[in-house]
Design an enzyme around this catalytic site. Structure first.
Site, mmCIF file in Angstrom:
data_model
loop_
_atom_site.group_PDB
_atom_site.id
_atom_site.type_symbol
_atom_site.label_atom_id
_atom_site.label_comp_id
_atom_site.label_asym_id
_atom_site.label_seq_id
_atom_site.Cartn_x
_atom_site.Cartn_y
_atom_site.Cartn_z
ATOM 1 N N ASP A 72 -4.582 -1.459 0.288
ATOM 2 C CA ASP A 72 -5.203 -2.778 0.497
ATOM 3 C C ASP A 72 -4.191 -3.890 0.788
ATOM 4 O O ASP A 72 -4.520 -5.064 0.647
ATOM 5 C CB ASP A 72 -6.035 -3.207 -0.716
ATOM 6 C CG ASP A 72 -7.382 -2.510 -0.805
ATOM 7 O OD1 ASP A 72 -7.532 -1.442 -0.197
ATOM 8 O OD2 ASP A 72 -8.277 -3.021 -1.506
ATOM 9 N N CYS A 111 -10.277 2.972 2.785
ATOM 10 C CA CYS A 111 -9.240 3.930 2.402
ATOM 11 C C CYS A 111 -9.588 5.391 2.653
ATOM 12 O O CYS A 111 -8.763 6.129 3.206
ATOM 13 C CB CYS A 111 -8.838 3.716 0.954
ATOM 14 S SG CYS A 111 -10.193 3.615 -0.202
ATOM 15 N N LYS A 170 -2.237 7.837 -5.401
ATOM 16 C CA LYS A 170 -3.664 7.887 -5.089
ATOM 17 C C LYS A 170 -3.982 8.991 -4.094
ATOM 18 O O LYS A 170 -3.258 9.194 -3.126
ATOM 19 C CB LYS A 170 -4.095 6.529 -4.526
ATOM 20 C CG LYS A 170 -5.503 6.493 -3.943
ATOM 21 C CD LYS A 170 -5.858 5.110 -3.471
ATOM 22 C CE LYS A 170 -7.197 5.100 -2.740
ATOM 23 N NZ LYS A 170 -7.662 3.739 -2.430
ATOM 24 N N HIS A 172 -8.014 10.173 -3.410
ATOM 25 C CA HIS A 172 -9.309 9.629 -2.949
ATOM 26 C C HIS A 172 -9.876 10.380 -1.742
ATOM 27 O O HIS A 172 -10.531 9.796 -0.878
ATOM 28 C CB HIS A 172 -9.186 8.133 -2.621
ATOM 29 C CG HIS A 172 -10.498 7.406 -2.787
ATOM 30 N ND1 HIS A 172 -10.659 6.074 -2.503
ATOM 31 C CD2 HIS A 172 -11.716 7.839 -3.218
ATOM 32 C CE1 HIS A 172 -11.905 5.705 -2.733
ATOM 33 N NE2 HIS A 172 -12.569 6.768 -3.170
ATOM 34 N N HIS A 326 -4.437 -2.707 -5.005
ATOM 35 C CA HIS A 326 -5.897 -2.673 -5.163
ATOM 36 C C HIS A 326 -6.269 -3.321 -6.498
ATOM 37 O O HIS A 326 -5.539 -3.214 -7.474
ATOM 38 C CB HIS A 326 -6.359 -1.205 -5.138
ATOM 39 C CG HIS A 326 -7.810 -1.023 -4.863
ATOM 40 N ND1 HIS A 326 -8.795 -1.359 -5.766
ATOM 41 C CD2 HIS A 326 -8.462 -0.513 -3.780
ATOM 42 C CE1 HIS A 326 -9.978 -1.068 -5.261
ATOM 43 N NE2 HIS A 326 -9.804 -0.571 -4.050
ATOM 44 N N ASP A 378 -2.809 1.405 3.942
ATOM 45 C CA ASP A 378 -3.912 2.209 4.485
ATOM 46 C C ASP A 378 -4.842 1.393 5.375
ATOM 47 O O ASP A 378 -5.508 1.932 6.251
ATOM 48 C CB ASP A 378 -4.700 2.917 3.371
ATOM 49 C CG ASP A 378 -5.202 1.984 2.283
ATOM 50 O OD1 ASP A 378 -4.914 0.773 2.329
ATOM 51 O OD2 ASP A 378 -5.893 2.482 1.358
ATOM 52 N N HIS A 379 -4.886 0.085 5.172
ATOM 53 C CA HIS A 379 -5.692 -0.819 6.011
ATOM 54 C C HIS A 379 -5.355 -2.240 5.614
ATOM 55 O O HIS A 379 -4.451 -2.471 4.806
ATOM 56 C CB HIS A 379 -7.197 -0.542 5.860
ATOM 57 C CG HIS A 379 -7.652 -0.450 4.443
ATOM 58 N ND1 HIS A 379 -7.715 -1.539 3.609
ATOM 59 C CD2 HIS A 379 -8.032 0.607 3.695
ATOM 60 C CE1 HIS A 379 -8.130 -1.168 2.422
ATOM 61 N NE2 HIS A 379 -8.311 0.135 2.437
ATOM 62 N N LYS A 403 -10.360 -5.980 5.366
ATOM 63 C CA LYS A 403 -10.805 -4.671 4.897
ATOM 64 C C LYS A 403 -12.311 -4.495 5.106
ATOM 65 O O LYS A 403 -13.106 -5.375 4.825
ATOM 66 C CB LYS A 403 -10.474 -4.542 3.403
ATOM 67 C CG LYS A 403 -10.997 -3.283 2.745
ATOM 68 C CD LYS A 403 -10.644 -3.256 1.265
ATOM 69 C CE LYS A 403 -11.212 -2.019 0.578
ATOM 70 N NZ LYS A 403 -10.852 -1.981 -0.867
#
Length: 614
Positions: A72, A111, A170, A172, A326, A378-379, A403
Site C-alpha cells: 500500500d 494486493c 505477507k 495473501h 498497510h 504492490d500498488h 488503491k
C-alpha cells in the site's frame, strides 16, 4: 498533513528518457577480483552499447536476488520520487546506487491480484486471481481460493535451477483447498523452500481498528439478522398467546435460539477475525496465533538476517514482502511521533529503517556486490483510509486516484528500483513503461532458466533496458483491469514518444468533486457507481501525467486513430484469454471452518511458540 511534492519538475515522476551508454564491449568473465570490480562500472559505461550479448553474459553470473515489496505504499511517499518531507534515506540510497524506473506499473490496484501477477508474470485475469462480484481480494485465510497449483512462479523456476528460495512477510494468495492441512496454495507449494510470515494480510481488524475491512460490515449484518429473527420470535409468541397464529412452540423456540446465537456471533466476530486471519507461520507450522504486534517487526528482521546468513554462499532468491505500510500501521515505539505525517509517516520511516537493516546485513555478510536488489510496492496508496482529518493511507504524488481504482494512475504507478553494484549503472533513470510482471522473466533469465512456453507470459525481460543496451521497453500496450473488467489501456507510441492512456470505465468519486470513493473501503469496478465512457476518455501521459486534461476530437487531431489502434490492441489481447475459474468469486472466497488453520483444537486457536527476538 500530506507530503509536499515538487511540482516544478513533474518529469521526475513521469517520462524521462534513459541516458545513452557509450560504445564498447562488455568483459565476459564475472568471476573477478575486487580490484577489477572497482573499475568495472566505468568500463561498462564506456563499452556497453557494442555488446548485443551483454544480457546473456550477465545472465551466466547467477546473482543472488533480493526482492523488497511494500504494501500500500504510495509513489509520492518516497524521497527519490519527489517527496521532500518524508525521510526515506535507505530507499533513496538504492536509487542513487542503481536504476530508478519512473513509469513502473502494477498489474492491479489491489494486493491479491497484483501479487499473483508479480509472481507469475501474467495478468491476474489469466490465472483467475480476480472476481466478478466485488470480492476484490481473498477475504479469509480459511477460504478455498488461491493461486492455482498449475501456475508457475519465478520461485519455482529458480528453485529448479538450484537457488535457495525464501519468502518472508505477507503472502495473501491462499492457503488450503479441501482441508486445513493440504496447503495447496501455500508458498512452499509454489516454489519457496522457506516461508515465515502472514499467510493472509495485515488488516485494521487485526487491531480492532475503526478502519475495518470486514468486522464492522459483518457485525452490522449479524445485528440486522438478529433483529429480524427476534421480531419473528416475538410475533410468534404474541400470535401463540392470543391464538391469532396457530403455531406450536417449536418454531418460537428455534427462532429465539437463532436470534440469541446471532447476537452472540456479532459480539465475538471481531475475536474470530483476529484469530482466524492474524497469525504467523513458519513453513507449515503456526508459530503465533494471534499475532503479538510488538514482536512482529523484530521477528521479520531476524528471519531475514538468518536466511541471508544461512544462504550466503548462494545463489539465493529472497522475497521480503513487508507488512508495512498497510493499516493498522503497526509501528515500534522508537518511531512513533517522529515523522511529519502522523502514524502513516512513522510507519513509512520505520519500513525505510528496515530496508537499511537488510542492506547492512548484506554488507556484513559480503553479499552486496553479488546481489541484485529490487524495491517496489504492490500498488498505490489508499486514499480512503481516512478518519476525520487524519490520513492513514499513502500519497500518490501528482497522480490521480489510488488503491482499488482500476485504471487511474495513482493506483497503479509504483516505485521501481534495481541495484546491482558494478553491473547496473548508478543513478540511471528510465522513463519507459515497465511492469511488476517484468520481474518474472528478468530473474528467470538471470538465473539461467527458461520462461515457460506453454502459456502467455505478459512480462518482458528488463535487463537490456536496465543495462542501456535497449532504448525502449518491449511493452507497446499495457492493460489495466479492475477485477475481471478492463477499465483502461495505455499505448506507447514510440515513433512519437507519446504515452496515450484510454479509460473505458472509471469509478464515480464520492462525494462529487472528490478524488476518491470516500465513505467506502474501496471504489467499485462495476454497477451504478462506475461510468462507461462512450467515447472513452483519452489522456496524453507524456504531457499530462496527472490525467487532468481530457482530449477530444476537437483538441487532438489523431484522436480517432489512437482510439482505433488501442481498441484493436484490446481485441488482440482478449483473444489470448482463456476461461478459468475465478478464485476470488463467492465459492472460493467465503470462510469455511474446516479450512481454518488453528494451532489448537478449533476454535481454541492460541499459541506462542517462539521466544522474543533478541
Amino acid at each position: 498533513m500530506r507530503p509536499v511534492i515538487n511540482r516544478c519538475a513533474p518529469g521526475s515522476l513521469d517520462l524521462m528518457l534513459p541516458q545513452a551508454a557509450s560504445e564498447g564491449i562488455v568483459f565476459h568473465s564475472l568471476q573477478i577480483s575486487l580490484c577489477f570490480r572497482s573499475w568495472l562500472p566505468a568500463m561498462l559505461a564506456v563499452l556497453l552499447s557494442l555488446a548485443p550479448s551483454a544480457s546473456s553474459d550477465i545472465s551466466a553470473s547467477r546473482p543472488n536476488i533480493l526482492l523488497l515489496m511494500a504494501d500500500d505504499l504510495g509513489i509520492g511517499d518516497i524521497g527519490c520520487y519527489g517527496n521532500n518531507t518524508m525521510r526515506t534515506p535507505n530507499i533513496d540510497r538504492l536509487a542513487e546506487d542503481g536504476v530508478k524506473l519512473t513509469q513502473h506499473i502494477s498489474a492491479a490496484s489491489l494486493c491479491t491480484p497484483s501479487r499473483a501477477a508479480f509472481l507469475t508474470g501474467r495478468y491476474p485475469v489469466r490465472s483467475g486471481m480476480v472476481s466478478s462480484i466485488g470480492y476484490r481480494v481473498l477475504q479469509w485465510t480459511g477460504a478455498s481460493g488461491g493461486l492455482p497449483t498449475n501456475e508457475t512462479t519465478f520461485a519455482k523456476i529458480l528453485k529448479e535451477k538450484g537457488y535457495a528460495t525464501g519468502l518472508i512477510g505477507k503472502w495473501h494468495l491462499g492457503l488450503n483447498c479441501e482441508s486445513a492441512s493440504d496447503h495447496c496454495h501455500h508458498p512452499l507449494h509454489h516454489g519457496f523452500d522457506h516461508f515465515y510470515g502472514m499467510p493472509f494480510s495485515l488488516m485494521g481488524d487485526c487491531a480492532r481498528w475503526e478502519l475495518s475491512e470486514k468486522r464492522v460490515n459483518l457485525e452490522q449484518k449479524l445485528n440486522f439478522l438478529f433483529q429480524v429473527l427476534a421480531l419473528v420470535a416475538l410475533t410468534l409468541v404474541a400470535g401463540k398467546l392470543t391464538h391469532l397464529i396457530p403455531v406450536s412452540w417449536m418454531p418460537v423456540i428455534w427462532s429465539a435460539l437463532s436470534a440469541v446465537l446471532l447476537l452472540a456471533s456479532s459480539y465475538f466476530v471481531g475475536a474470530l477475525i483476529v484469530h482466524a486471519d492474524c497469525f504467523l507461520m513458519r513453513n507449515h507450522t503456526i508459530t503465533e496465533q494471534p499475532m503479538c504486534f510488538r514482536r512482529t517487526t523484530p521477528l521479520i528482521l531476524q528471519e531475514v538476517a538468518s536466511f541471508l546468513k544461512r544462504n550466503k554462499h548462494g545463489p539465493f532468491l529472497l522475497f521480503v514482502s513487508f507488512l508495512h505500510v498497510h493499516i493498522p500501521l503497526i509501528t515500534m515505539e522508537n518511531f512513533l511521533g517522529k515523522s511529519l505525517h502522523g502514524l502513516y509517516g512513522d510507519n513509512v520511516e520505520e519500513m525505510d529503517w528496515m530496508v537499511g537493516r537488510i542492506l547492512d546485513t548484506l554488507d556484513v555478510e559480503g553479499l552486496s556486490n553479488s546481489t541484485l536488489i529490487y524495491f517496489t510496492s504492490d500498488h498505490g496508496g489508499s486514499l480512503e483510509n481516512q478518519l476525520g482529518n487524519t490520513q492513514y493511507g499513502g500519497w500518490n504524488g501528482i497522480y490521480k486516484g489510488g488503491k482499488g481504482m482500476g485504471g487511474w494512475e495513482g493506483g497503479i504507478r509504483v516505485p521501481g528500483i534495481f541495484r546491482w553494484p558494478g553491473l547496473l549503472p548508478a543513478g540511471r533513470v528510465i522513463g519507459e513503461p515497465t511492469s511488476l510482471m517484468d520481474v518474472f522473466p528478468t530473474v528467470v533469465r538471470l538465473a539461467g532458466g527458461e520462461v515457460p512456453q506453454d502459456r502467455v507470459i505478459d512480462g518482458q525481460d528488463l535487463l537490456p533496458l536496465l543495462l542501456g543496451t535497449a532504448q525502449h521497453s518491449d511493452h507497446e500496450f499495457l492493460m489495466h483491469y479492475c477485477e475481471r473488467f478492463l477499465h483502461a489501456a495505455r499505448w506507447h507510441q514510440r515513433d512519437r514518444g507519446t504515452m496515450w492512456k484510454v479509460h473505458f470505465v472509471t469509478p464515480v468519486f464520492q462525494p462529487e468533486g472528490a478524488g476518491a470513493c470516500y465513505g467506502r473501503k474501496v471504489c467499485p469496478c462495476f454497477g451504478e457507481k462506475v461510468v462507461h465512457h462512450n467515447p472513452p476518455l483519452l489522456f496524453d501521459l507524456s504531457r499530462d501525467p496527472s490525467e487532468t486534461h481530457i482530449l477530444t476530437p476537437a483538441s487532438e487531431p489523431v484522436f480517432y486513430q489512437v482510439m482505433e489502434r488501442v481498441q484493436q490492441a484490446v481485441r488482440e489481447h482478449q483473444r489470448t484469454l482463456s476461461p478459468v475459474p475465478l478464485q476470488l468469486d463467492r465459492l472460493g472466497n467465503i470462510w469455511r471452518p474446516w479450512l481454518q488453520p488453528c494451532c489448537g483444537p478449533f476454535p481454541l486457536c492460541w499459541c506462542l511458540r517462539e521466544d522474543d527476538p533478541q
